[in-house]
Design a protein around this motif. Structure first.
Motif, PDB file in Angstrom:
ATOM      1  N   PRO A  99      50.449 -18.358 -64.202  1.00 15.88           N
ATOM      2  CA  PRO A  99      51.436 -19.388 -64.551  1.00 15.88           C
ATOM      3  C   PRO A  99      52.408 -19.662 -63.394  1.00 15.88           C
ATOM      4  O   PRO A  99      52.799 -20.810 -63.172  1.00 15.88           O
ATOM      5  CB  PRO A  99      52.166 -18.807 -65.761  1.00 15.88           C
ATOM      6  N   GLU A 100      52.748 -18.618 -62.652  1.00 17.68           N
ATOM      7  CA  GLU A 100      53.669 -18.786 -61.538  1.00 17.68           C
ATOM      8  C   GLU A 100      53.061 -19.656 -60.438  1.00 17.68           C
ATOM      9  O   GLU A 100      53.734 -20.523 -59.869  1.00 17.68           O
ATOM     10  CB  GLU A 100      54.070 -17.415 -60.959  1.00 17.68           C
ATOM     11  N   TYR A 101      51.787 -19.441 -60.141  1.00 22.02           N
ATOM     12  CA  TYR A 101      51.124 -20.245 -59.127  1.00 22.02           C
ATOM     13  C   TYR A 101      50.971 -21.691 -59.598  1.00 22.02           C
ATOM     14  O   TYR A 101      51.159 -22.637 -58.837  1.00 22.02           O
ATOM     15  CB  TYR A 101      49.768 -19.642 -58.753  1.00 22.02           C
ATOM     16  N   GLN A 102      50.662 -21.872 -60.873  1.00 21.98           N
ATOM     17  CA  GLN A 102      50.543 -23.230 -61.405  1.00 21.98           C
ATOM     18  C   GLN A 102      51.880 -23.948 -61.300  1.00 21.98           C
ATOM     19  O   GLN A 102      51.933 -25.133 -60.962  1.00 21.98           O
ATOM     20  CB  GLN A 102      50.054 -23.189 -62.858  1.00 21.98           C
ATOM     21  N   GLU A 103      52.962 -23.251 -61.585  1.00 23.61           N
ATOM     22  CA  GLU A 103      54.306 -23.838 -61.460  1.00 23.61           C
ATOM     23  C   GLU A 103      54.592 -24.225 -60.013  1.00 23.61           C
ATOM     24  O   GLU A 103      55.157 -25.283 -59.748  1.00 23.61           O
ATOM     25  CB  GLU A 103      55.363 -22.854 -61.981  1.00 23.61           C
ATOM     26  N   GLN A 104      54.186 -23.383 -59.077  1.00 24.66           N
ATOM     27  CA  GLN A 104      54.360 -23.702 -57.648  1.00 24.66           C
ATOM     28  C   GLN A 104      53.580 -24.970 -57.292  1.00 24.66           C
ATOM     29  O   GLN A 104      54.099 -25.843 -56.593  1.00 24.66           O
ATOM     30  CB  GLN A 104      53.877 -22.539 -56.779  1.00 24.66           C
ATOM     31  N   LEU A 105      52.333 -25.077 -57.768  1.00 22.90           N
ATOM     32  CA  LEU A 105      51.536 -26.278 -57.504  1.00 22.90           C
ATOM     33  C   LEU A 105      52.200 -27.523 -58.093  1.00 22.90           C
ATOM     34  O   LEU A 105      52.186 -28.591 -57.474  1.00 22.90           O
ATOM     35  CB  LEU A 105      50.124 -26.120 -58.065  1.00 22.90           C
ATOM     36  N   LEU A 106      52.789 -27.380 -59.265  1.00 23.74           N
ATOM     37  CA  LEU A 106      53.473 -28.508 -59.891  1.00 23.74           C
ATOM     38  C   LEU A 106      54.701 -28.920 -59.079  1.00 23.74           C
ATOM     39  O   LEU A 106      54.929 -30.120 -58.859  1.00 23.74           O
ATOM     40  CB  LEU A 106      53.860 -28.153 -61.326  1.00 23.74           C
ATOM     41  N   ARG A 107      55.476 -27.960 -58.610  1.00 26.54           N
ATOM     42  CA  ARG A 107      56.642 -28.281 -57.755  1.00 26.54           C
ATOM     43  C   ARG A 107      56.194 -29.000 -56.485  1.00 26.54           C
ATOM     44  O   ARG A 107      56.824 -29.971 -56.052  1.00 26.54           O
ATOM     45  CB  ARG A 107      57.413 -27.012 -57.404  1.00 26.54           C
ATOM     46  N   GLU A 108      55.102 -28.526 -55.881  1.00 24.31           N
ATOM     47  CA  GLU A 108      54.590 -29.175 -54.671  1.00 24.31           C
ATOM     48  C   GLU A 108      54.123 -30.603 -54.962  1.00 24.31           C
ATOM     49  O   GLU A 108      54.343 -31.507 -54.157  1.00 24.31           O
ATOM     50  CB  GLU A 108      53.445 -28.344 -54.082  1.00 24.31           C
ATOM     51  N   ALA A 109      53.499 -30.812 -56.115  1.00 21.96           N
ATOM     52  CA  ALA A 109      53.053 -32.159 -56.491  1.00 21.96           C
ATOM     53  C   ALA A 109      54.253 -33.075 -56.729  1.00 21.96           C
ATOM     54  O   ALA A 109      54.230 -34.246 -56.336  1.00 21.96           O
ATOM     55  CB  ALA A 109      52.167 -32.095 -57.732  1.00 21.96           C
ATOM     56  N   LEU A 110      55.303 -32.548 -57.341  1.00 18.69           N
ATOM     57  CA  LEU A 110      56.516 -33.348 -57.540  1.00 18.69           C
ATOM     58  C   LEU A 110      57.097 -33.778 -56.205  1.00 18.69           C
ATOM     59  O   LEU A 110      57.490 -34.937 -56.030  1.00 18.69           O
ATOM     60  CB  LEU A 110      57.548 -32.551 -58.327  1.00 18.69           C
ATOM     61  N   ALA A 111      57.143 -32.852 -55.253  1.00 18.95           N
ATOM     62  CA  ALA A 111      57.661 -33.182 -53.924  1.00 18.95           C
ATOM     63  C   ALA A 111      56.760 -34.199 -53.226  1.00 18.95           C
ATOM     64  O   ALA A 111      57.244 -35.132 -52.572  1.00 18.95           O
ATOM     65  CB  ALA A 111      57.796 -31.912 -53.082  1.00 18.95           C
ATOM     66  N   LYS A 112      55.460 -34.054 -53.372  1.00 20.08           N
ATOM     67  CA  LYS A 112      54.511 -34.945 -52.694  1.00 20.08           C
ATOM     68  C   LYS A 112      54.507 -36.350 -53.306  1.00 20.08           C
ATOM     69  O   LYS A 112      54.509 -37.343 -52.588  1.00 20.08           O
ATOM     70  CB  LYS A 112      53.106 -34.347 -52.767  1.00 20.08           C
ATOM     71  N   TYR A 113      54.484 -36.435 -54.649  1.00 21.08           N
ATOM     72  CA  TYR A 113      54.311 -37.717 -55.317  1.00 21.08           C
ATOM     73  C   TYR A 113      55.623 -38.380 -55.737  1.00 21.08           C
ATOM     74  O   TYR A 113      55.623 -39.559 -56.074  1.00 21.08           O
ATOM     75  CB  TYR A 113      53.382 -37.560 -56.521  1.00 21.08           C
ATOM     76  N   GLY A 114      56.710 -37.612 -55.774  1.00 14.77           N
ATOM     77  CA  GLY A 114      58.023 -38.195 -56.008  1.00 14.77           C
ATOM     78  C   GLY A 114      58.418 -38.450 -57.445  1.00 14.77           C
ATOM     79  O   GLY A 114      59.545 -38.850 -57.698  1.00 14.77           O
ATOM     80  N   SER A 115      57.515 -38.233 -58.386  1.00 10.45           N
ATOM     81  CA  SER A 115      57.883 -38.413 -59.790  1.00 10.45           C
ATOM     82  C   SER A 115      57.033 -37.494 -60.662  1.00 10.45           C
ATOM     83  O   SER A 115      55.906 -37.150 -60.306  1.00 10.45           O
ATOM     84  CB  SER A 115      57.681 -39.864 -60.232  1.00 10.45           C
ATOM     85  N   GLN A 116      57.595 -37.160 -61.811  1.00 14.05           N
ATOM     86  CA  GLN A 116      56.874 -36.329 -62.777  1.00 14.05           C
ATOM     87  C   GLN A 116      55.621 -37.052 -63.269  1.00 14.05           C
ATOM     88  O   GLN A 116      54.563 -36.444 -63.418  1.00 14.05           O
ATOM     89  CB  GLN A 116      57.789 -35.998 -63.959  1.00 14.05           C
ATOM     90  N   GLU A 117      55.730 -38.361 -63.471  1.00  9.85           N
ATOM     91  CA  GLU A 117      54.604 -39.139 -63.983  1.00  9.85           C
ATOM     92  C   GLU A 117      53.421 -39.115 -63.019  1.00  9.85           C
ATOM     93  O   GLU A 117      52.279 -38.945 -63.435  1.00  9.85           O
ATOM     94  CB  GLU A 117      55.027 -40.589 -64.258  1.00  9.85           C
ATOM     95  N   GLU A 118      53.686 -39.311 -61.734  1.00  8.20           N
ATOM     96  CA  GLU A 118      52.590 -39.323 -60.751  1.00  8.20           C
ATOM     97  C   GLU A 118      52.049 -37.915 -60.527  1.00  8.20           C
ATOM     98  O   GLU A 118      50.840 -37.716 -60.416  1.00  8.20           O
ATOM     99  CB  GLU A 118      53.058 -39.950 -59.437  1.00  8.20           C
ATOM    100  N   ALA A 119      52.932 -36.929 -60.470  1.00 10.25           N
ATOM    101  CA  ALA A 119      52.490 -35.538 -60.285  1.00 10.25           C
ATOM    102  C   ALA A 119      51.580 -35.107 -61.433  1.00 10.25           C
ATOM    103  O   ALA A 119      50.597 -34.389 -61.215  1.00 10.25           O
ATOM    104  CB  ALA A 119      53.696 -34.612 -60.178  1.00 10.25           C
ATOM    105  N   ALA A 120      51.876 -35.585 -62.647  1.00 14.56           N
ATOM    106  CA  ALA A 120      51.082 -35.208 -63.824  1.00 14.56           C
ATOM    107  C   ALA A 120      49.654 -35.739 -63.750  1.00 14.56           C
ATOM    108  O   ALA A 120      48.773 -35.240 -64.449  1.00 14.56           O
ATOM    109  CB  ALA A 120      51.763 -35.724 -65.095  1.00 14.56           C
ATOM    110  N   ARG A 121      49.413 -36.720 -62.903  1.00 20.09           N
ATOM    111  CA  ARG A 121      48.044 -37.221 -62.729  1.00 20.09           C
ATOM    112  C   ARG A 121      47.175 -36.210 -61.980  1.00 20.09           C
ATOM    113  O   ARG A 121      45.951 -36.324 -61.980  1.00 20.09           O
ATOM    114  CB  ARG A 121      48.060 -38.535 -61.949  1.00 20.09           C
ATOM    115  N   TRP A 122      47.810 -35.225 -61.342  1.00 19.44           N
ATOM    116  CA  TRP A 122      47.081 -34.292 -60.485  1.00 19.44           C
ATOM    117  C   TRP A 122      47.279 -32.829 -60.837  1.00 19.44           C
ATOM    118  O   TRP A 122      46.402 -32.009 -60.553  1.00 19.44           O
ATOM    119  CB  TRP A 122      47.494 -34.511 -59.023  1.00 19.44           C
ATOM    120  N   VAL A 123      48.406 -32.468 -61.422  1.00 19.34           N
ATOM    121  CA  VAL A 123      48.705 -31.050 -61.679  1.00 19.34           C
ATOM    122  C   VAL A 123      49.302 -30.903 -63.073  1.00 19.34           C
ATOM    123  O   VAL A 123      50.284 -31.573 -63.408  1.00 19.34           O
ATOM    124  CB  VAL A 123      49.691 -30.485 -60.628  1.00 19.34           C
TER     125      VAL A 123
END
Length: 140
Positions: free
Chosen positions: A45-69
């Motif tokens: 779960p900790e690694y998945q959370e890290q991937l989600l934080r990285e996706a938020l930083a990369k894509y700039g929004s929760q909606e776009e990050a959710a398309r990938w992580v």
């Protein structure tokens, strides 16, 4: 990482049935000259959370990050029920033959992401979701 290395937690912690189907597919793919590698399997779960934080930083929004992580609470990787495979010849092989093993691509935007759907052996893989935001399992 290879499919058969049970010493790697990303493989050792996979669902038993998923791992069995993956091993059988990898053996048959090898007979066709294709090597299947697990790029990502089980995740903490900790690694998945890290991937989600990285996706938020990369894509700039929760909606776009959710398309990938997915979140740690909804990720099929955290539960051991999903694998990301490579290289591209392996994804092409599984795209063609995966249903024979119950291994199905789940999302159109992620050709590397496979999950076990045992009914696919008899009925073929179900239609893919466009991305995780269309998957009912990912809804809060």
């Amino acid at each position: 990482m290879t499919v058969v290395d049970d010493e790697i937690p990303a493989v050792a912690n996979l669902d038993h049935d998923l791992l069995g189907a993956l091993r059988q597919a990898a053996t048959d793919a090898a007979d066709d000259g294709v090597e299947i590698f697990v790029d990502s399997g089980w995740r903490s779960p900790e690694y998945q959370e890290q991937l989600l934080r990285e996706a938020l930083a990369k894509y700039g929004s929760q909606e776009e990050a959710a398309r990938w992580v997915a979140t740690p609470d909804t990720s099929a990787h955290v539960s051991g029920h999903a694998i990301d495979i490579g290289p591209s010849d392996a994804t092409a092989w599984l795209s063609k033959h995966g249903a024979e093993y119950g291994l199905c691509q789940i999302y159109s935007n992620e050709p590397w992401h496979y999950e076990l759907r045992p009914e696919a052996v008899d009925h073929g893989c179900p239609p893919m979701y466009a991305d995780p935001t269309h998957d009912p399992r990912m809804q809060p």
